[in-house]
Enzyme design. Sequence first.
Site, PDB file in Angstrom:
ATOM      1  N   ASN A   1       8.469  -2.432   7.792  1.00 37.73           N
ATOM      2  CA  ASN A   1       7.311  -3.215   8.227  1.00 37.73           C
ATOM      3  C   ASN A   1       6.132  -2.340   8.671  1.00 37.73           C
ATOM      4  OD1 ASN A   1       8.745  -5.620   7.841  1.00 37.73           O
ATOM      5  ND2 ASN A   1       9.618  -5.505   9.908  1.00 37.73           N
TER       6      ASN A   1
ATOM      7  N   GLU B   1      -0.368  -3.841  11.773  1.00 41.45           N
ATOM      8  CA  GLU B   1      -0.410  -5.228  12.294  1.00 41.45           C
ATOM      9  C   GLU B   1      -0.895  -5.259  13.739  1.00 41.45           C
ATOM     10  OE1 GLU B   1       3.292  -7.606  11.127  1.00 41.45           O
ATOM     11  OE2 GLU B   1       3.766  -5.556  10.569  1.00 41.45           O
TER      12      GLU B   1
ATOM     13  N   SER C   1      13.718  -3.897  10.701  1.00 39.05           N
ATOM     14  CA  SER C   1      14.042  -5.199  11.264  1.00 39.05           C
ATOM     15  C   SER C   1      15.426  -5.140  11.882  1.00 39.05           C
ATOM     16  CB  SER C   1      13.990  -6.250  10.155  1.00 39.05           C
ATOM     17  OG  SER C   1      14.821  -7.343  10.487  1.00 39.05           O
TER      18      SER C   1
ATOM     19  N   THR D   1     -13.018  -9.854  -5.105  1.00 39.00           N
ATOM     20  CA  THR D   1     -13.829 -10.798  -4.337  1.00 39.00           C
ATOM     21  C   THR D   1     -12.966 -12.056  -4.231  1.00 39.00           C
ATOM     22  OG1 THR D   1     -14.887 -11.812  -6.251  1.00 39.00           O
ATOM     23  CG2 THR D   1     -16.000  -9.901  -5.309  1.00 39.00           C
ATOM     24  N   HIS D   2     -13.059 -12.739  -3.120  1.00 42.97           N
ATOM     25  CA  HIS D   2     -12.194 -13.918  -2.867  1.00 42.97           C
ATOM     26  C   HIS D   2     -10.712 -13.554  -2.957  1.00 42.97           C
ATOM     27  CE1 HIS D   2     -15.904 -16.313  -3.595  1.00 42.97           C
ATOM     28  NE2 HIS D   2     -16.087 -15.422  -4.547  1.00 42.97           N
TER      29      HIS D   2
ATOM     30  N   LYS E   1      14.254  -4.236   5.421  1.00 39.08           N
ATOM     31  CA  LYS E   1      12.838  -4.325   5.768  1.00 39.08           C
ATOM     32  C   LYS E   1      12.208  -2.985   6.156  1.00 39.08           C
ATOM     33  CE  LYS E   1      10.501  -7.376   5.981  1.00 39.08           C
ATOM     34  NZ  LYS E   1      10.283  -8.455   6.956  1.00 39.08           N
TER      35      LYS E   1
END
Length: 481
Positions: A292, A297, A284, A162-163, A290
Amino acid sequence: MKLWGGRFEGETAAELAAFQNSLPFDQRLWRQDIRASIAHARMLGKQGIIPPEDADRIVKGLESIAADLEAGRLAFPQGEAALQVEDVHTAIEGWLVERIGEAGKRLHTARSRNDQVQVDTRLFLKDALAGPDGVDAAAAALQRVLVEVAERDGELLMPGYTHLQRAQPILLGHHLLAYFWMLQRDRERLADCVRRADACPLGSGALAGVPYSVDREAVARELGFARITENSLDAVADRDYLIEALAALAIIMMHLSRLAEELVLWSSAEFGFVELDNAYATGSSIMPQKKNPDGAELIRGKSGRVFGHLVALLTVCKGLPLAYNKDLQEDKEAFFDALDTVRASLRLMASVLATARFRGERMAAAARDGFLNATDLADYLVRRGVPFREAHRIVGQLVRYCLDKGCRLEELSLEELKRFVPAGAVAEDVYDTLELRNVVAARNVPGGTGYEQFRRQLAAARQLLEEVRTGRRKVGMTGVE
Ligand code: ARG
Protein backbone atom coordinates in the site's frame (compact mmCIF):
# COMPACT_ATOMS: atom_id res chain seq x y z
CA MET A 1 5.12 33.03 39.29
CA LYS A 2 2.47 35.29 37.90
CA LEU A 3 3.14 38.50 35.96
CA TRP A 4 -0.02 40.25 37.11
CA GLY A 5 -0.97 39.28 40.69
CA GLY A 6 -1.08 42.79 42.17
CA ARG A 7 -4.69 43.78 41.69
CA PHE A 8 -6.12 40.35 42.47
CA GLU A 9 -7.29 38.85 45.70
CA GLY A 10 -7.39 35.09 45.87
CA GLU A 11 -6.35 32.52 43.34
CA THR A 12 -7.14 31.97 39.69
CA ALA A 13 -9.42 28.97 39.34
CA ALA A 14 -7.40 25.91 38.37
CA GLU A 15 -9.86 25.40 35.59
CA LEU A 16 -9.10 28.78 33.99
CA ALA A 17 -5.37 28.46 34.61
CA ALA A 18 -5.36 25.20 32.70
CA PHE A 19 -7.62 26.55 30.00
CA GLN A 20 -5.47 29.54 29.20
CA ASN A 21 -2.06 27.95 29.69
CA SER A 22 0.01 28.17 26.53
CA LEU A 23 3.36 26.97 27.87
CA PRO A 24 3.05 23.44 26.44
CA PHE A 25 3.09 24.85 22.92
CA ASP A 26 4.57 28.34 23.05
CA GLN A 27 7.76 27.10 24.72
CA ARG A 28 8.77 26.44 21.14
CA LEU A 29 9.41 30.18 20.94
CA TRP A 30 12.02 30.28 23.70
CA ARG A 31 15.03 31.05 21.51
CA GLN A 32 13.24 33.92 19.81
CA ASP A 33 11.88 35.17 23.14
CA ILE A 34 15.34 35.31 24.68
CA ARG A 35 16.91 36.88 21.60
CA ALA A 36 14.29 39.59 21.53
CA SER A 37 14.57 40.23 25.28
CA ILE A 38 18.33 40.61 24.99
CA ALA A 39 17.96 43.18 22.22
CA HIS A 40 15.27 44.98 24.21
CA ALA A 41 17.36 45.06 27.41
CA ARG A 42 20.45 46.35 25.58
CA MET A 43 18.40 49.13 24.07
CA LEU A 44 16.86 50.00 27.46
CA GLY A 45 20.36 50.27 28.93
CA LYS A 46 21.74 52.31 26.06
CA GLN A 47 18.84 54.73 26.17
CA GLY A 48 19.23 55.15 29.92
CA ILE A 49 15.72 53.83 30.49
CA ILE A 50 17.13 51.31 32.95
CA PRO A 51 20.57 51.44 34.58
CA PRO A 52 23.15 50.08 32.11
CA GLU A 53 24.52 47.71 34.80
CA ASP A 54 21.07 46.18 35.13
CA ALA A 55 20.85 45.80 31.36
CA ASP A 56 24.18 43.92 31.46
CA ARG A 57 22.94 41.67 34.24
CA ILE A 58 19.76 40.96 32.31
CA VAL A 59 21.68 40.09 29.14
CA LYS A 60 24.03 37.77 31.02
CA GLY A 61 21.15 36.17 32.88
CA LEU A 62 19.23 35.56 29.67
CA GLU A 63 22.32 34.15 28.00
CA SER A 64 22.84 31.72 30.85
CA ILE A 65 19.20 30.63 30.64
CA ALA A 66 19.57 30.07 26.90
CA ALA A 67 22.76 28.08 27.39
CA ASP A 68 21.12 25.92 30.06
CA LEU A 69 18.01 25.30 27.98
CA GLU A 70 20.16 24.43 24.97
CA ALA A 71 22.22 21.98 27.00
CA GLY A 72 19.19 20.42 28.65
CA ARG A 73 20.25 21.59 32.14
CA LEU A 74 17.04 23.57 32.36
CA ALA A 75 13.61 22.44 31.21
CA PHE A 76 10.15 23.93 31.13
CA PRO A 77 7.84 22.64 33.84
CA GLN A 78 5.37 19.99 32.75
CA GLY A 79 1.95 18.80 33.84
CA GLU A 80 0.63 20.38 37.04
CA ALA A 81 3.73 22.51 37.47
CA ALA A 82 3.22 24.08 34.04
CA LEU A 83 -0.06 25.54 35.28
CA GLN A 84 1.84 27.81 37.64
CA VAL A 85 3.45 29.39 34.58
CA GLU A 86 1.17 30.98 32.04
CA ASP A 87 3.36 31.05 29.00
CA VAL A 88 6.91 31.05 27.69
CA HIS A 89 7.35 34.75 28.47
CA THR A 90 6.38 34.23 32.10
CA ALA A 91 8.63 31.20 32.42
CA ILE A 92 11.71 32.98 31.12
CA GLU A 93 11.13 36.16 33.12
CA GLY A 94 10.60 34.01 36.20
CA TRP A 95 13.92 32.23 35.74
CA LEU A 96 15.64 35.55 35.11
CA VAL A 97 14.42 37.04 38.38
CA GLU A 98 15.40 33.83 40.18
CA ARG A 99 18.90 34.14 38.77
CA ILE A 100 19.70 37.83 38.95
CA GLY A 101 17.13 39.17 41.40
CA GLU A 102 15.86 42.77 41.28
CA ALA A 103 17.50 43.74 37.98
CA GLY A 104 15.46 41.03 36.24
CA LYS A 105 12.30 42.86 37.20
CA ARG A 106 13.33 45.77 34.98
CA LEU A 107 13.29 43.73 31.76
CA HIS A 108 9.62 44.25 31.08
CA THR A 109 9.97 48.07 31.09
CA ALA A 110 8.52 49.62 27.93
CA ARG A 111 7.17 46.32 26.73
CA SER A 112 3.99 44.26 26.87
CA ARG A 113 3.51 40.60 26.17
CA ASN A 114 1.35 41.79 23.29
CA ASP A 115 4.29 43.17 21.32
CA GLN A 116 6.64 40.58 22.81
CA VAL A 117 4.68 37.61 21.48
CA GLN A 118 4.51 39.26 18.08
CA VAL A 119 8.24 39.76 17.84
CA ASP A 120 8.80 36.14 18.88
CA THR A 121 6.37 34.75 16.34
CA ARG A 122 7.70 36.90 13.50
CA LEU A 123 11.28 35.84 14.23
CA PHE A 124 10.15 32.24 14.43
CA LEU A 125 8.23 32.45 11.17
CA LYS A 126 11.14 33.92 9.25
CA ASP A 127 13.36 31.04 10.30
CA ALA A 128 10.71 28.36 9.91
CA LEU A 129 9.90 29.40 6.35
CA ALA A 130 13.20 30.67 5.01
CA GLY A 131 15.87 29.24 7.36
CA PRO A 132 18.23 26.39 6.46
CA ASP A 133 15.89 23.84 8.01
CA GLY A 134 12.74 25.57 6.85
CA VAL A 135 9.87 24.95 4.48
CA ASP A 136 11.57 26.65 1.55
CA ALA A 137 14.58 24.38 1.89
CA ALA A 138 12.33 21.32 2.01
CA ALA A 139 10.48 22.53 -1.09
CA ALA A 140 13.80 23.08 -2.86
CA ALA A 141 14.89 19.55 -1.96
CA LEU A 142 11.73 18.13 -3.50
CA GLN A 143 12.29 20.26 -6.59
CA ARG A 144 15.76 18.75 -6.87
CA VAL A 145 14.34 15.24 -6.70
CA LEU A 146 11.80 16.08 -9.42
CA VAL A 147 14.60 17.37 -11.63
CA GLU A 148 16.73 14.29 -10.98
CA VAL A 149 13.92 11.85 -11.76
CA ALA A 150 13.02 13.89 -14.84
CA GLU A 151 16.65 13.70 -15.89
CA ARG A 152 16.78 9.93 -15.37
CA ASP A 153 13.40 8.76 -16.65
CA GLY A 154 12.00 11.91 -18.20
CA GLU A 155 11.83 10.69 -21.79
CA LEU A 156 9.60 7.74 -21.00
CA LEU A 157 6.30 8.03 -22.83
CA MET A 158 3.08 8.06 -20.90
CA PRO A 159 -0.52 9.03 -21.55
CA GLY A 160 -1.44 12.57 -20.63
CA TYR A 161 -4.97 12.87 -19.26
CA THR A 162 -7.90 15.20 -19.21
CA HIS A 163 -11.00 14.12 -17.26
CA LEU A 164 -8.76 11.20 -16.23
CA GLN A 165 -9.29 9.88 -19.77
CA ARG A 166 -6.27 9.27 -21.94
CA ALA A 167 -5.81 12.33 -24.11
CA GLN A 168 -2.41 12.80 -25.75
CA PRO A 169 0.98 11.21 -25.20
CA ILE A 170 3.43 13.16 -23.07
CA LEU A 171 6.84 12.63 -21.50
CA LEU A 172 6.99 11.50 -17.89
CA GLY A 173 9.51 14.28 -17.27
CA HIS A 174 7.09 16.88 -18.56
CA HIS A 175 4.48 15.61 -16.13
CA LEU A 176 6.91 15.61 -13.19
CA LEU A 177 8.24 19.07 -13.96
CA ALA A 178 4.71 20.45 -13.77
CA TYR A 179 5.16 19.94 -10.02
CA PHE A 180 8.53 21.69 -10.13
CA TRP A 181 6.84 24.90 -11.25
CA MET A 182 4.06 24.57 -8.68
CA LEU A 183 6.74 24.34 -6.01
CA GLN A 184 8.51 27.31 -7.51
CA ARG A 185 5.38 29.40 -7.07
CA ASP A 186 5.07 28.01 -3.54
CA ARG A 187 8.58 29.20 -2.78
CA GLU A 188 7.77 32.63 -4.14
CA ARG A 189 4.72 32.82 -1.90
CA LEU A 190 6.81 31.87 1.13
CA ALA A 191 9.44 34.49 0.29
CA ASP A 192 6.75 37.07 -0.18
CA CYS A 193 5.16 36.20 3.14
CA VAL A 194 8.51 36.47 4.92
CA ARG A 195 9.12 39.84 3.32
CA ARG A 196 5.85 41.18 4.70
CA ALA A 197 6.39 39.66 8.15
CA ASP A 198 9.82 41.26 8.34
CA ALA A 199 8.86 44.20 10.56
CA CYS A 200 9.66 44.61 14.25
CA PRO A 201 6.65 45.37 16.47
CA LEU A 202 8.61 46.06 19.69
CA GLY A 203 7.77 49.47 21.07
CA SER A 204 4.07 49.02 20.33
CA GLY A 205 3.58 48.08 23.96
CA ALA A 206 0.17 46.78 24.93
CA LEU A 207 -1.57 48.69 22.16
CA ALA A 208 -0.76 52.41 22.11
CA GLY A 209 3.03 52.58 22.05
CA VAL A 210 5.23 53.18 25.12
CA PRO A 211 5.95 56.43 27.00
CA TYR A 212 9.74 55.92 26.98
CA SER A 213 12.37 57.11 24.55
CA VAL A 214 12.93 53.64 23.11
CA ASP A 215 15.02 53.18 19.98
CA ARG A 216 12.81 50.95 17.90
CA GLU A 217 15.08 51.04 14.87
CA ALA A 218 18.08 49.84 16.85
CA VAL A 219 16.13 46.88 18.26
CA ALA A 220 14.84 46.02 14.80
CA ARG A 221 18.36 46.16 13.36
CA GLU A 222 19.82 44.02 16.10
CA LEU A 223 17.14 41.39 15.53
CA GLY A 224 17.66 41.41 11.78
CA PHE A 225 14.30 42.93 10.85
CA ALA A 226 14.06 44.95 7.65
CA ARG A 227 11.91 47.64 9.22
CA ILE A 228 9.61 48.54 12.15
CA THR A 229 5.83 48.33 12.16
CA GLU A 230 4.00 51.61 11.52
CA ASN A 231 0.96 51.42 13.78
CA SER A 232 0.99 50.06 17.32
CA LEU A 233 -2.63 48.87 17.23
CA ASP A 234 -2.10 47.05 13.97
CA ALA A 235 1.21 45.66 15.21
CA VAL A 236 -0.30 43.85 18.20
CA ALA A 237 -3.58 42.85 16.54
CA ASP A 238 -2.18 41.71 13.20
CA ARG A 239 -1.92 38.03 12.41
CA ASP A 240 -1.96 38.51 8.63
CA TYR A 241 1.55 37.16 8.26
CA LEU A 242 0.53 33.90 9.93
CA ILE A 243 -2.61 33.67 7.82
CA GLU A 244 -0.57 34.29 4.70
CA ALA A 245 1.90 31.64 5.79
CA LEU A 246 -0.95 29.22 6.43
CA ALA A 247 -2.38 30.01 3.01
CA ALA A 248 0.99 29.37 1.38
CA LEU A 249 1.35 26.15 3.39
CA ALA A 250 -2.18 25.07 2.46
CA ILE A 251 -1.39 25.58 -1.22
CA ILE A 252 1.76 23.50 -0.85
CA MET A 253 -0.33 20.72 0.68
CA MET A 254 -2.83 21.00 -2.16
CA HIS A 255 0.03 20.50 -4.62
CA LEU A 256 1.48 17.61 -2.65
CA SER A 257 -1.96 16.07 -2.39
CA ARG A 258 -2.38 16.10 -6.16
CA LEU A 259 1.00 14.47 -6.63
CA ALA A 260 0.19 11.97 -3.88
CA GLU A 261 -3.09 11.10 -5.56
CA GLU A 262 -1.25 10.44 -8.81
CA LEU A 263 1.22 8.17 -7.04
CA VAL A 264 -1.66 6.29 -5.46
CA LEU A 265 -3.34 5.86 -8.84
CA TRP A 266 -0.14 5.07 -10.69
CA SER A 267 0.94 2.43 -8.19
CA SER A 268 -2.35 0.55 -8.54
CA ALA A 269 -2.47 -2.60 -10.68
CA GLU A 270 -4.90 -0.77 -12.95
CA PHE A 271 -2.27 1.78 -13.92
CA GLY A 272 0.95 0.03 -12.95
CA PHE A 273 3.02 3.04 -13.94
CA VAL A 274 5.13 3.09 -10.81
CA GLU A 275 6.48 0.68 -8.25
CA LEU A 276 7.11 2.27 -4.88
CA ASP A 277 10.20 1.18 -3.02
CA ASN A 278 9.52 -1.34 -0.27
CA ALA A 279 10.95 1.09 2.24
CA TYR A 280 8.19 3.55 1.33
CA ALA A 281 5.22 1.20 1.13
CA THR A 282 3.38 -0.80 3.77
CA GLY A 283 1.50 -4.08 4.01
CA SER A 284 -1.88 -5.27 5.21
CA SER A 285 -2.53 -7.13 8.44
CA ILE A 286 -4.96 -9.47 6.72
CA MET A 287 -4.21 -9.53 2.99
CA PRO A 288 -0.74 -10.94 2.52
CA GLN A 289 -0.40 -9.75 -1.07
CA LYS A 290 -0.98 -6.06 -0.36
CA LYS A 291 1.54 -3.30 -0.91
CA ASN A 292 0.00 0.00 0.00
CA PRO A 293 1.11 3.57 -0.75
CA ASP A 294 0.37 4.78 2.80
CA GLY A 295 2.87 7.62 2.72
CA ALA A 296 1.29 9.21 -0.32
CA GLU A 297 -2.20 8.61 1.09
CA LEU A 298 -1.29 10.29 4.36
CA ILE A 299 0.19 13.28 2.61
CA ARG A 300 -3.09 13.56 0.72
CA GLY A 301 -4.99 13.17 3.99
CA LYS A 302 -2.91 15.64 5.95
CA SER A 303 -3.72 18.39 3.48
CA GLY A 304 -7.07 18.48 5.29
CA ARG A 305 -5.63 19.54 8.61
CA VAL A 306 -3.51 22.27 7.07
CA PHE A 307 -6.51 23.69 5.20
CA GLY A 308 -8.35 23.48 8.52
CA HIS A 309 -5.71 25.53 10.33
CA LEU A 310 -5.99 28.27 7.71
CA VAL A 311 -9.75 28.45 8.11
CA ALA A 312 -9.40 28.27 11.90
CA LEU A 313 -7.12 31.30 12.11
CA LEU A 314 -9.17 33.29 9.62
CA THR A 315 -12.17 32.56 11.81
CA VAL A 316 -10.33 33.49 15.01
CA CYS A 317 -9.39 36.89 13.59
CA LYS A 318 -12.69 37.63 11.92
CA GLY A 319 -14.71 40.02 14.05
CA LEU A 320 -12.02 40.67 16.67
CA PRO A 321 -12.05 44.28 17.81
CA LEU A 322 -8.69 46.07 17.91
CA ALA A 323 -6.25 45.56 19.40
CA TYR A 324 -4.96 42.46 21.22
CA ASN A 325 -7.46 39.83 22.34
CA LYS A 326 -6.58 36.56 23.97
CA ASP A 327 -8.26 34.74 21.10
CA LEU A 328 -5.07 35.44 19.20
CA GLN A 329 -3.20 32.90 21.31
CA GLU A 330 -4.93 30.30 19.16
CA ASP A 331 -2.59 31.23 16.31
CA LYS A 332 0.35 29.22 17.55
CA GLU A 333 -0.90 25.64 17.58
CA ALA A 334 -2.41 26.15 14.15
CA PHE A 335 0.80 27.53 12.73
CA PHE A 336 3.14 25.06 14.42
CA ASP A 337 1.10 22.06 13.37
CA ALA A 338 0.78 23.28 9.79
CA LEU A 339 4.50 23.92 9.68
CA ASP A 340 5.43 20.49 11.01
CA THR A 341 2.94 18.78 8.73
CA VAL A 342 4.10 20.55 5.59
CA ARG A 343 7.78 20.09 6.30
CA ALA A 344 7.37 16.38 6.99
CA SER A 345 5.15 15.94 3.94
CA LEU A 346 7.63 17.67 1.62
CA ARG A 347 10.45 15.53 2.95
CA LEU A 348 8.53 12.28 2.73
CA MET A 349 7.37 13.05 -0.79
CA ALA A 350 10.97 13.65 -1.83
CA SER A 351 11.98 10.22 -0.48
CA VAL A 352 9.00 8.42 -1.99
CA LEU A 353 9.70 9.91 -5.41
CA ALA A 354 13.45 9.50 -5.32
CA THR A 355 13.13 5.77 -4.61
CA ALA A 356 10.16 4.97 -6.89
CA ARG A 357 10.69 2.99 -10.10
CA PHE A 358 8.77 4.13 -13.14
CA ARG A 359 7.63 1.32 -15.43
CA GLY A 360 8.28 2.60 -18.91
CA GLU A 361 6.75 -0.38 -20.71
CA ARG A 362 3.46 -0.08 -18.82
CA MET A 363 3.21 3.65 -19.43
CA ALA A 364 4.07 3.25 -23.11
CA ALA A 365 1.51 0.46 -23.49
CA ALA A 366 -1.16 2.69 -21.97
CA ALA A 367 -0.15 5.49 -24.32
CA ARG A 368 -0.46 3.21 -27.35
CA ASP A 369 -4.07 2.28 -26.57
CA GLY A 370 -6.83 4.84 -26.61
CA PHE A 371 -6.20 6.74 -29.86
CA LEU A 372 -3.85 9.28 -28.31
CA ASN A 373 -2.66 10.18 -31.81
CA ALA A 374 -6.17 11.07 -33.05
CA THR A 375 -5.62 14.83 -32.70
CA ASP A 376 -2.47 14.50 -34.76
CA LEU A 377 -4.29 12.67 -37.53
CA ALA A 378 -6.74 15.56 -37.67
CA ASP A 379 -3.83 18.04 -37.74
CA TYR A 380 -2.27 15.99 -40.55
CA LEU A 381 -5.44 16.39 -42.61
CA VAL A 382 -5.50 20.11 -41.82
CA ARG A 383 -2.00 20.45 -43.23
CA ARG A 384 -3.31 18.82 -46.40
CA GLY A 385 -6.11 21.32 -46.80
CA VAL A 386 -9.02 19.81 -44.87
CA PRO A 387 -10.78 22.36 -42.58
CA PHE A 388 -10.16 21.42 -38.93
CA ARG A 389 -13.81 20.88 -38.06
CA GLU A 390 -14.17 18.52 -41.00
CA ALA A 391 -10.93 16.74 -40.12
CA HIS A 392 -12.19 16.32 -36.54
CA ARG A 393 -15.38 14.67 -37.82
CA ILE A 394 -13.49 12.35 -40.18
CA VAL A 395 -11.08 11.19 -37.47
CA GLY A 396 -14.01 10.65 -35.14
CA GLN A 397 -15.52 8.29 -37.71
CA LEU A 398 -12.17 6.54 -38.14
CA VAL A 399 -11.96 6.05 -34.37
CA ARG A 400 -15.43 4.51 -34.37
CA TYR A 401 -14.41 2.26 -37.26
CA CYS A 402 -11.30 1.17 -35.32
CA LEU A 403 -13.35 0.50 -32.18
CA ASP A 404 -15.64 -1.81 -34.19
CA LYS A 405 -12.69 -3.50 -35.78
CA GLY A 406 -10.65 -3.67 -32.59
CA CYS A 407 -7.54 -1.98 -33.95
CA ARG A 408 -5.50 1.21 -33.68
CA LEU A 409 -5.46 4.11 -36.14
CA GLU A 410 -1.95 3.26 -37.30
CA GLU A 411 -3.06 -0.30 -38.05
CA LEU A 412 -5.51 0.83 -40.74
CA SER A 413 -4.36 0.36 -44.32
CA LEU A 414 -4.01 3.33 -46.64
CA GLU A 415 -7.02 2.01 -48.56
CA GLU A 416 -9.15 2.01 -45.45
CA LEU A 417 -8.03 5.54 -44.58
CA LYS A 418 -8.81 6.77 -48.07
CA ARG A 419 -12.40 5.58 -47.77
CA PHE A 420 -12.99 8.22 -45.07
CA VAL A 421 -10.74 11.04 -46.25
CA PRO A 422 -11.22 13.48 -49.19
CA ALA A 423 -9.19 12.55 -52.27
CA GLY A 424 -5.49 13.33 -52.01
CA ALA A 425 -5.55 14.23 -48.33
CA VAL A 426 -3.81 11.11 -47.02
CA ALA A 427 -0.61 9.36 -48.09
CA GLU A 428 1.99 6.92 -46.82
CA ASP A 429 3.66 9.56 -44.62
CA VAL A 430 0.59 9.56 -42.37
CA TYR A 431 2.11 6.61 -40.51
CA ASP A 432 5.06 8.74 -39.42
CA THR A 433 2.64 11.31 -38.05
CA LEU A 434 0.82 8.61 -36.09
CA GLU A 435 4.00 7.32 -34.45
CA LEU A 436 3.73 8.27 -30.75
CA ARG A 437 7.29 9.55 -30.47
CA ASN A 438 6.54 11.86 -33.38
CA VAL A 439 3.29 12.94 -31.79
CA VAL A 440 5.29 14.02 -28.74
CA ALA A 441 8.12 15.55 -30.77
CA ALA A 442 5.64 17.61 -32.77
CA ARG A 443 4.73 19.57 -29.62
CA ASN A 444 7.84 21.59 -30.07
CA VAL A 445 6.32 24.76 -28.70
CA PRO A 446 7.80 26.54 -25.65
CA GLY A 447 6.18 24.92 -22.63
CA GLY A 448 5.16 21.87 -24.68
CA THR A 449 6.05 18.23 -24.12
CA GLY A 450 8.21 17.90 -27.27
CA TYR A 451 11.62 16.34 -26.57
CA GLU A 452 13.53 19.46 -27.46
CA GLN A 453 11.33 21.68 -25.34
CA PHE A 454 11.38 19.23 -22.46
CA ARG A 455 15.19 19.29 -22.43
CA ARG A 456 15.13 23.06 -22.49
CA GLN A 457 12.65 23.12 -19.63
CA LEU A 458 14.78 20.70 -17.64
CA ALA A 459 17.85 22.87 -18.15
CA ALA A 460 15.88 25.97 -17.11
CA ALA A 461 14.65 24.23 -13.96
CA ARG A 462 18.18 23.13 -13.07
CA GLN A 463 19.56 26.58 -13.67
CA LEU A 464 16.84 28.23 -11.62
CA LEU A 465 17.49 25.92 -8.67
CA GLU A 466 21.18 26.59 -8.87
CA GLU A 467 20.85 30.36 -9.15
CA VAL A 468 18.52 30.53 -6.19
CA ARG A 469 20.72 28.21 -4.18
CA THR A 470 23.82 30.29 -4.76
CA GLY A 471 21.98 33.54 -4.14
CA ARG A 472 22.47 34.83 -7.67
CA ARG A 473 18.71 35.10 -7.93
CA LYS A 474 16.09 35.91 -5.33
CA VAL A 475 13.45 33.25 -5.04
CA GLY A 476 10.67 35.79 -5.53
CA MET A 477 9.45 36.50 -9.03
CA THR A 478 11.38 33.80 -10.81
CA GLY A 479 8.93 31.27 -12.09
CA VAL A 480 7.26 32.91 -15.01
CA GLU A 481 9.82 34.86 -16.98
N1 ARG B 1 0.27 33.84 25.33
C1 ARG B 1 -0.21 35.05 24.75
C2 ARG B 1 -0.46 34.84 23.26
O1 ARG B 1 0.04 33.91 22.75
C3 ARG B 1 0.82 36.11 24.92
C4 ARG B 1 0.25 37.49 24.95
C5 ARG B 1 -0.55 37.61 26.18
N2 ARG B 1 -0.99 38.94 26.41
C6 ARG B 1 -1.88 39.22 27.33
N3 ARG B 1 -2.20 40.43 27.48
N4 ARG B 1 -2.45 38.30 28.04
O2 ARG B 1 -1.17 35.57 22.62
